[in-house]
Design a protein around this motif. Structure first.
Motif, PDB file in Angstrom:
ATOM      1  N   GLN A  93       0.832  -1.193   0.000  1.00  0.00           N
ATOM      2  CA  GLN A  93       0.000   0.000   0.000  1.00  0.00           C
ATOM      3  C   GLN A  93       0.880   1.261   0.000  1.00  0.00           C
ATOM      4  OE1 GLN A  93      -3.435  -0.422   2.811  1.00  0.00           O
ATOM      5  NE2 GLN A  93      -2.627  -2.478   3.174  1.00  0.00           N
ATOM      6  N   HIS A  94       0.760   2.121   1.013  1.00  0.00           N
ATOM      7  CA  HIS A  94       1.495   3.391   1.014  1.00  0.00           C
ATOM      8  C   HIS A  94       2.730   3.343   1.918  1.00  0.00           C
ATOM      9  CE1 HIS A  94      -1.233   3.320   4.391  1.00  0.00           C
ATOM     10  NE2 HIS A  94      -0.638   4.368   4.954  1.00  0.00           N
ATOM     11  N   VAL A  95       3.184   2.129   2.259  1.00  0.00           N
ATOM     12  CA  VAL A  95       4.320   1.967   3.163  1.00  0.00           C
ATOM     13  C   VAL A  95       5.394   1.129   2.492  1.00  0.00           C
ATOM     14  CG1 VAL A  95       5.082   1.139   5.420  1.00  0.00           C
ATOM     15  CG2 VAL A  95       2.776   2.077   5.150  1.00  0.00           C
ATOM     16  N   SER A  96       6.652   1.545   2.662  1.00  0.00           N
ATOM     17  CA  SER A  96       7.784   0.730   2.217  1.00  0.00           C
ATOM     18  C   SER A  96       8.833   0.710   3.318  1.00  0.00           C
ATOM     19  CB  SER A  96       8.394   1.267   0.915  1.00  0.00           C
ATOM     20  OG  SER A  96       8.991   2.533   1.114  1.00  0.00           O
ATOM     21  N   VAL A  97       9.566  -0.390   3.369  1.00  0.00           N
ATOM     22  CA  VAL A  97      10.626  -0.559   4.365  1.00  0.00           C
ATOM     23  C   VAL A  97      11.902  -0.938   3.636  1.00  0.00           C
ATOM     24  CG1 VAL A  97      11.425  -1.890   6.344  1.00  0.00           C
ATOM     25  CG2 VAL A  97       9.006  -1.243   6.178  1.00  0.00           C
ATOM     26  N   TYR A  98      12.957  -0.153   3.849  1.00  0.00           N
ATOM     27  CA  TYR A  98      14.242  -0.454   3.218  1.00  0.00           C
ATOM     28  C   TYR A  98      15.161  -1.100   4.249  1.00  0.00           C
ATOM     29  CZ  TYR A  98      18.838  -0.017   1.145  1.00  0.00           C
ATOM     30  OH  TYR A  98      20.098  -0.293   0.673  1.00  0.00           O
TER      31      TYR A  98
END
Length: 562
Positions: A373-378
């Motif tokens: 959705q509107h979240v990303s984790v690097y």
């Protein structure tokens, strides 16, 4: 003026010798040395880098320079060491004094002049070698409870010329200790899926059987494959009830040494790898440190010695072994555990532990980005010590990033796309971590760039996008508007913020900056009128307090002094 020529002795050579200078440093306090914290003991995410010396539950005790030298660093902070002083000595070592109440008058004047010049309370200074000379036994400060201290005490360190902390007890500073360490719990660990303990492929607690004189045996166990052991243990000195860290743990297999960990010195670069030494999952779920007496991959700690087979015991079918650990405190008091291990290959039908099948497998050596959705984790490469299978889910504005039971070596980046929010609301948003049974939201420093919010964290868990629209509160503590304060030494104001937290504050009197010390534990700002910057009869006080998303409150009051 007296000058010292600082000769930095190659301390690396000295470290290889059996003795450190024994008569060079004196005690930093003129009371019996009683410790609330020992060197190298395990703390949350770090090893303790000095001695915590009790000050009889009071502040204001005189702190002495432990040897000749010069003040080479002064650091004043709301958190961490609070008020801290560093002295470089002619033999190349550096002594550190932290959580101070205040510096001695000349040093305090030096410090405050620069704080007022720069208009800031938090500051870090590096005086020149000929600026602030001290002699052994000079009063340099007074003990306190500043920074992240849990009570009045002096945190004292000795570091080498590479900034590596070393146990001050090695230099002759002593405490009374005739008690052996206490061993609380003992565990066995299978190395891999082909290793078994009492027929199971899981961490197993082993019952300790006291045999007198701090010696224990463990109920006999069967095992197969490579197994390791772990221990929860602490030490107590004669004059204190505190449960402190031990100094050394050594293990043998059938009389042959196969592992040693020594807590007498470490580097700040490696201190967070404590999380690889301990059973991190057990600590997070039980709040108890189990020291693993084996070395897993990607563990860079320098404290290990004479490690054979990474500290594991190889157990073969029908072969008996005797495993023994010796736990020592600094003074050589010891406790032991002996384990008889019988080799017994389990039947194939025994069930192995199967990890929950999450859908996001992370290779430790590779950088990874997770998106939903509107979240990303690097996740940078080498963030994890091992390959892991992560639970990653997004529910509304809540990010479920596994549980905080896996240690991280690096910060991971959490990114929220906030383009769906109204422009007027975007500046009030921040990323927080949800913690505890009551699900408190702890602010994480958040960077806004366009419609992207980014926060960095070194722990897994639950995170949330939250809006803070309420400004901080400011309340006078010991005065009222229009009051005469001629007989007051201090001006005190309490500040608080109920969500994102205090970000900054600034105080002026008659438009002139005044220094106010912030004690985050009580939320109190304190100005000392002995600074002599408030000299008028009528005074207009103005304090601006800003939270971490930019909401601010301006407090104004008038007071009078003669």
């Amino acid at each position: 003026m007296k000058y010292y020529f600082i000769l930095l002795i190659p301390i690396q050579l000295a470290l290889g010798q059996s003795r450190y200078p024994q008569d060079y440093f004196i005690n930093p306090l003129d009371i019996t040395t009683v410790l609330s914290g020992t060197f190298g003991e395990l703390r949350n995410n770090h090893f303790h880098s000095g001695l915590d010396i009790k000050t009889q539950q009071v502040e204001g005790m005189k702190v002495y320079a432990v040897a000749d030298g010069y003040v080479s660093r002064i650091k004043i902070a709301h958190y961490g060491y609070g008020k801290a002083l560093y002295i470089t000595h002619p033999n190349g070592y550096v002594s550190v004094y932290a959580h101070l109440q205040k510096l001695e008058p000349k040093l305090e004047t030096y410090l405050k002049n620069i704080q007022y010049e720069r208009g800031t309370y938090e500051i870090e200074l590096f005086p020149q070698a000929d600026e602030l000379i001290v002699s052994q036994g000079d009063i340099i400060a007074f003990s306190g409870n500043t920074g992240s201290s849990g009570g009045p005490h002096l945190h004292f360190e000795i570091r080498d010329n590479l900034e590596r902390p070393i146990n001050p007890l090695l230099f002759g500073i002593d405490v009374k200790d005739t008690k052996p360490p206490t061993i609380q719990k003992f565990y066995a660990y299978p190395k891999d899926a082909n290793s078994f303990i009492n027929g199971k492929n899981e961490r197993t607690e082993l019952r300790l059987i006291p045999r007198g004189n701090a010696n224990f045996e463990v109920e006999p166990l069967t095992a197969y494959g490579y197994i390791g052991f772990g221990v929860t243990t602490y030490d107590q000195q004669d004059l204190a009830a505190n449960k402190n860290g031990v100094s050394n743990i050594t293990t043998t297999v059938n009389g042959i040494k196969n592992f040693e960990i020594d807590f007498k010195r470490f580097s700040f670069d490696e201190t967070s790898h404590l999380n690889r030494l301990v059973d991190y999952e057990f600590y997070k779920t039980n709040r108890s440190f189990v020291k693993k007496l084996f070395v897993e991959p990607n563990n860079p700690l320098s404290m290990y010695k004479d490690v054979i087979d990474n500290g594991y015991l190889k157990v073969e079918d029908s072969i008996n072994n005797i495993y023994k650990i010796v736990v020592s405190d600094f003074h050589g008091n010891t406790s032991t555990v002996s384990v008889k291990v019988k080799g017994d290959k389990p039947e194939e039908k025994l069930q192995k532990i199967i990890a929950r099948p999450y859908h996001h497998f992370i290779y430790a050596n590779d950088a990874t980005t997770l998106e939903d959705q509107h979240v990303s984790v690097y996740i940078p490469d080498n963030t994890f010590y091992d390959d892991v299978n992560l639970d990653f889910r997004v529910s509304g504005d809540t990010l479920h990033l596994h549980q905080d039971v896996i240690p991280l070596q690096k910060n991971i980046g959490i990114n929220y796309d906030i383009s769906q929010y109204q422009d007027g609301d975007k500046n009030k948003l921040f990323v927080g971590k949800i913690t505890g049974y009551r699900k408190y939201i702890n602010y994480i420093p958040t960077i806004k760039k366009g419609d992207l919010l980014t926060a960095y964290t070194k722990t897994l868990g639950q995170f949330i996008l939250k809006a803070d629209e309420k400004a901080p509160s400011v309340t006078p503590v010991n005065f009222q508007n229009g009051k005469w304060l001629s007989n007051y030494r201090y001006l005190k104001v309490k500040i608080s913020d109920d969500l994102s937290g205090i970000g900054s504050y600034r105080a002026t009197v008659n438009d002139k900056f005044i220094l106010m010390e912030y004690d985050y534990k009580t939320g109190v700002l304190t100005h000392d009128f002995n600074d002599n910057v408030v000299t008028d009869t009528r005074n207009e006080l103005k304090i601006i307090v800003t939270d971490n998303v930019g909401n601010n409150t301006t407090f104004e009051a008038t007071f009078f002094r003669k």
